[in-house]
Design a protein around this motif. Structure first.
Motif, PDB file in Angstrom:
ATOM      1  N   ILE A 177      44.837  44.777  38.486  1.00  0.00           N
ATOM      2  CA  ILE A 177      44.034  43.842  38.961  1.00  0.00           C
ATOM      3  C   ILE A 177      42.575  44.372  38.705  1.00  0.00           C
ATOM      4  CG2 ILE A 177      43.223  42.163  40.617  1.00  0.00           C
ATOM      5  CD1 ILE A 177      45.983  41.550  41.289  1.00  0.00           C
ATOM      6  N   TYR A 200      39.772  42.994  36.255  1.00  0.00           N
ATOM      7  CA  TYR A 200      38.478  42.584  36.645  1.00  0.00           C
ATOM      8  C   TYR A 200      37.159  43.298  35.969  1.00  0.00           C
ATOM      9  CZ  TYR A 200      34.729  41.572  39.736  1.00  0.00           C
ATOM     10  OH  TYR A 200      33.309  41.286  40.328  1.00  0.00           O
ATOM     11  N   ALA A 223      41.262  27.129  40.660  1.00  0.00           N
ATOM     12  CA  ALA A 223      40.370  28.127  40.049  1.00  0.00           C
ATOM     13  C   ALA A 223      41.029  27.738  38.714  1.00  0.00           C
ATOM     14  CB  ALA A 223      41.204  29.470  40.385  1.00  0.00           C
ATOM     15  N   ASP A 224      40.334  27.283  37.715  1.00  0.00           N
ATOM     16  CA  ASP A 224      40.706  26.726  36.528  1.00  0.00           C
ATOM     17  C   ASP A 224      40.642  27.563  35.213  1.00  0.00           C
ATOM     18  OD1 ASP A 224      38.136  26.734  36.296  1.00  0.00           O
ATOM     19  OD2 ASP A 224      38.010  24.559  36.567  1.00  0.00           O
ATOM     20  N   SER A 225      40.030  28.929  35.438  1.00  0.00           N
ATOM     21  CA  SER A 225      40.161  29.773  34.334  1.00  0.00           C
ATOM     22  C   SER A 225      40.743  30.938  34.441  1.00  0.00           C
ATOM     23  CB  SER A 225      38.957  29.913  33.493  1.00  0.00           C
ATOM     24  OG  SER A 225      38.148  31.118  33.805  1.00  0.00           O
ATOM     25  N   PRO A 226      41.611  31.771  33.703  1.00  0.00           N
ATOM     26  CA  PRO A 226      42.094  33.016  33.928  1.00  0.00           C
ATOM     27  C   PRO A 226      40.996  34.212  34.295  1.00  0.00           C
ATOM     28  CG  PRO A 226      42.535  32.524  31.726  1.00  0.00           C
ATOM     29  CD  PRO A 226      41.893  31.031  32.405  1.00  0.00           C
ATOM     30  N   PHE A 227      39.809  33.846  33.839  1.00  0.00           N
ATOM     31  CA  PHE A 227      38.897  34.941  34.082  1.00  0.00           C
ATOM     32  C   PHE A 227      38.561  34.736  35.285  1.00  0.00           C
ATOM     33  CE2 PHE A 227      34.778  36.374  34.311  1.00  0.00           C
ATOM     34  CZ  PHE A 227      34.334  37.282  33.374  1.00  0.00           C
ATOM     35  N   LYS A 228      38.317  33.494  36.051  1.00  0.00           N
ATOM     36  CA  LYS A 228      37.819  33.265  37.212  1.00  0.00           C
ATOM     37  C   LYS A 228      39.155  33.693  38.399  1.00  0.00           C
ATOM     38  CE  LYS A 228      36.812  29.037  38.707  1.00  0.00           C
ATOM     39  NZ  LYS A 228      36.277  27.566  38.378  1.00  0.00           N
ATOM     40  N   SER A 229      40.259  33.419  37.936  1.00  0.00           N
ATOM     41  CA  SER A 229      41.412  33.556  38.877  1.00  0.00           C
ATOM     42  C   SER A 229      41.375  35.221  39.021  1.00  0.00           C
ATOM     43  CB  SER A 229      42.642  33.232  38.037  1.00  0.00           C
ATOM     44  OG  SER A 229      42.596  32.077  38.013  1.00  0.00           O
ATOM     45  N   ILE A 230      41.328  35.810  37.952  1.00  0.00           N
ATOM     46  CA  ILE A 230      41.179  37.403  38.038  1.00  0.00           C
ATOM     47  C   ILE A 230      39.944  38.029  39.131  1.00  0.00           C
ATOM     48  CG2 ILE A 230      40.539  39.672  36.723  1.00  0.00           C
ATOM     49  CD1 ILE A 230      42.299  38.334  34.288  1.00  0.00           C
ATOM     50  N   SER A 231      38.926  37.226  38.750  1.00  0.00           N
ATOM     51  CA  SER A 231      37.608  37.498  39.732  1.00  0.00           C
ATOM     52  C   SER A 231      38.153  37.290  41.173  1.00  0.00           C
ATOM     53  CB  SER A 231      36.457  36.720  39.347  1.00  0.00           C
ATOM     54  OG  SER A 231      35.987  36.866  38.403  1.00  0.00           O
ATOM     55  N   ILE A 232      38.760  36.275  41.407  1.00  0.00           N
ATOM     56  CA  ILE A 232      39.194  35.832  42.794  1.00  0.00           C
ATOM     57  C   ILE A 232      40.359  36.903  43.514  1.00  0.00           C
ATOM     58  CG2 ILE A 232      40.385  34.064  43.984  1.00  0.00           C
ATOM     59  CD1 ILE A 232      38.978  32.060  42.411  1.00  0.00           C
ATOM     60  N   LEU A 233      41.080  36.779  42.606  1.00  0.00           N
ATOM     61  CA  LEU A 233      42.220  38.189  42.927  1.00  0.00           C
ATOM     62  C   LEU A 233      41.776  39.472  43.140  1.00  0.00           C
ATOM     63  CD1 LEU A 233      45.095  37.114  40.377  1.00  0.00           C
ATOM     64  CD2 LEU A 233      45.014  36.405  43.038  1.00  0.00           C
ATOM     65  N   TYR A 234      40.694  39.883  42.500  1.00  0.00           N
ATOM     66  CA  TYR A 234      40.204  41.286  42.574  1.00  0.00           C
ATOM     67  C   TYR A 234      39.583  41.381  44.072  1.00  0.00           C
ATOM     68  CZ  TYR A 234      36.782  45.110  42.176  1.00  0.00           C
ATOM     69  OH  TYR A 234      36.246  46.300  42.588  1.00  0.00           O
TER      70      TYR A 234
END
Lengths: 144, 144
Positions: free
Chosen positions: A12, A16, B5-16
DNA sequence: TTTATATGGTGGCATGTGCCACTATATTCA
DNA sequence: TGAATATAGTGGCACATGCCACCATATAAA
């Protein structure tokens, strides 16, 4: 030969950082950083939001959004007006300049996901997207 | 109710960001930041590495690792000695203090993955892990 | 061997992010 | 209504990270 990224935590981090490096270089031609691009994206997606809504939708600290929006106002991408119903908050709206870069920014974000998943099958890519959204939502829900 | 969280890019940011916030607070009791914890983890996993190997395995900029290792040497978690075969590089080895926190740090990292995947089935969690590794490796391979 | 190139490490600078304290405005409740 | 609490925004500080310029050492090429 790349070194194996052997834990999901590390994966992850790599995803990122790499995706942000790609977005930064892809948006440099518009004089935008990755962080600024993401804010423009969401403001255009909704056609306008309050500053607080941006904070919640990106789940970044409110001070981070305050700084980014201030910068984007200075550079002419966004307009800030006091909200009529709540004087504490701002309405944020995109300018023509923001709409002009919006399609390219959107494409850069999509491209970064295609890059990291280019060796996946379409089914794997869709499943990956679904699981990312699921995990991100779960992470946000834990803070409620 | 969390925002989608509607885009995978944003999801990755959130998870990180969320996983680092969790790791930071989980490691605070050992006076370690998340970034420092990750370095201790990899040095203990291998029982010792050159500074350059740490950089490549975490695929962070070499100056970042230099700063983190310097700090961890000052705080007594790592020992740095000049490599016999190549005077430009350092051998990095964990101290007793590092081994003492190693199990707890490892547990914190595992726990953060369990948190974000707690509503997944075991099969989904394994698939998510596999796809994360796949995407991270693909991202690293693109820079070769 | 001498020179050119590659590699490992450091320091400086810019940006992104989180946390905290503080201000101003809203909302709730006594 | 008036006081207590909650919420939106700002500014300061610390840390993480990336990039660049530079130095020292290795390696390759002449």
């Amino acid at each position: 030969m790349p070194y194996m990224a052997d834990s999901p935590f590390k994966s992850i981090s790599i995803l990122y950082r790499k995706s942000h490096i790609w977005l930064n270089s892809g948006c440099a031609q518009y004089h935008l950083s990755a962080a600024q691009a993401v804010v423009i994206l969401i403001v255009c997606d909704f056609g306008g939001l309050t500053q607080d809504e941006i904070t919640k939708r990106l789940s970044l600290d409110k001070s981070v959004i305050a700084k980014t929006v201030t910068k984007l106002e200075e550079t002419g991408f966004l307009i800030r007006t006091t909200n009529a119903k709540d004087k504490r908050t701002y309405d944020i709206r995109p300018t023509e300049k923001a709409w002009a870069v919006y399609p390219a920014v959107k494409e850069q974000v999509d491209e970064s996901f295609r890059r990291m998943t280019h060796q996946m099958t379409d089914a794997e890519r869709e499943e990956f997207k679904r699981l990312l959204l699921l995990a991100a939502d779960a992470s946000l829900a834990l803070d409620e």
